[in-house]
Design a protein around this motif. Structure first.
Motif, short mmCIF file in Angstrom:
data_model
loop_
_atom_site.label_atom_id
_atom_site.label_comp_id
_atom_site.label_asym_id
_atom_site.label_seq_id
_atom_site.Cartn_x
_atom_site.Cartn_y
_atom_site.Cartn_z
N ASN A 61 -12.08 -6.68 23.31
CA ASN A 61 -11.48 -5.83 22.27
C ASN A 61 -10.98 -4.51 22.84
O ASN A 61 -10.02 -3.95 22.35
N ARG A 62 -11.68 -3.97 23.86
CA ARG A 62 -11.24 -2.74 24.50
C ARG A 62 -11.02 -3.02 25.98
O ARG A 62 -11.89 -3.55 26.65
N ASP A 79 -2.52 -9.28 24.09
CA ASP A 79 -3.27 -9.70 22.90
C ASP A 79 -3.66 -11.18 22.93
O ASP A 79 -4.66 -11.57 22.34
N THR A 85 -3.28 -5.43 18.84
CA THR A 85 -4.55 -5.16 18.16
C THR A 85 -5.66 -4.67 19.09
O THR A 85 -6.73 -4.30 18.62
N LYS A 86 -5.45 -4.67 20.38
CA LYS A 86 -6.49 -4.26 21.32
C LYS A 86 -6.66 -2.75 21.32
O LYS A 86 -5.75 -2.00 20.97
#
Length: 168
Positions: A93-94, A87, A41-42
């Protein structure tokens, strides 16, 4: 959103016909590689430095102890075992995936030698380098076969031909 950050050290890159179009497609190339190798999800970013033989030789000597130029260097931010857990281990997140340095001179030489358009060869090497950032390698036969298969698939998805078949 994944992002490839392009930095230009050698202006020969910008003078090459097709640069603007290639530059516009860098994020698409990056995204296509990620689709093949990352299911998490990153989001990632990668730094790409467009350089030349002289500067890449200095970096190759300094970091890899090789006193020669090369077409591309990859400097991953993570060890391959960290990528598997990215993850769950990292909260951001980034994440910065790593750095890639590309040599205009060597890529121009190889594109002429192998009969590829300059930016087709550059695209192949960019894909190759991003795979390195994800821990892929080509030292052992089995690893090389897996990496080359991925490169060919990604290039095909982008409408580019197999770089391992030299057409006469």
């Amino acid at each position: 959103m994944n992002k490839a950050i392009l930095n230009i050290e050698d202006e020969q890159w910008e003078k090459q016909p097709g640069f603007v179009e290639w530059n516009d497609k860098i994020d698409i190339v990056f995204e296509n590689v990620l689709k093949k190798v990352y299911l998490g999800t990153k989001s990632f970013e990668v730094n790409i430095l467009l350089s030349n033989d002289e500067n890449i030789k200095i970096l190759n000597r300094r970091f890899l102890n090789k006193d020669t130029s090369t077409n591309v260097l990859s400097f991953p931010q993570f060890c391959s075992n960290e990528i598997c857990k990215i993850d769950t281990v990292f909260q951001e997140n980034r994440l910065l995936l790593g750095d890639i340095i590309m040599s205009y001179n060597k890529i121009m030489q190889e594109s002429k030698e192998f009969g590829f358009r300059f930016f087709d060869r550059a695209t192949h090497l960019l894909i190759h380098s991003i795979l390195h950032l994800f821990g892929f390698d080509h030292i052992k036969f089995k690893e090389r076969t897996k990496m080359e298969k991925l490169e060919i698939e990604i290039l095909h998805d982008l409408g580019l031909r197999n770089p391992y078949i030299i057409e006469e």
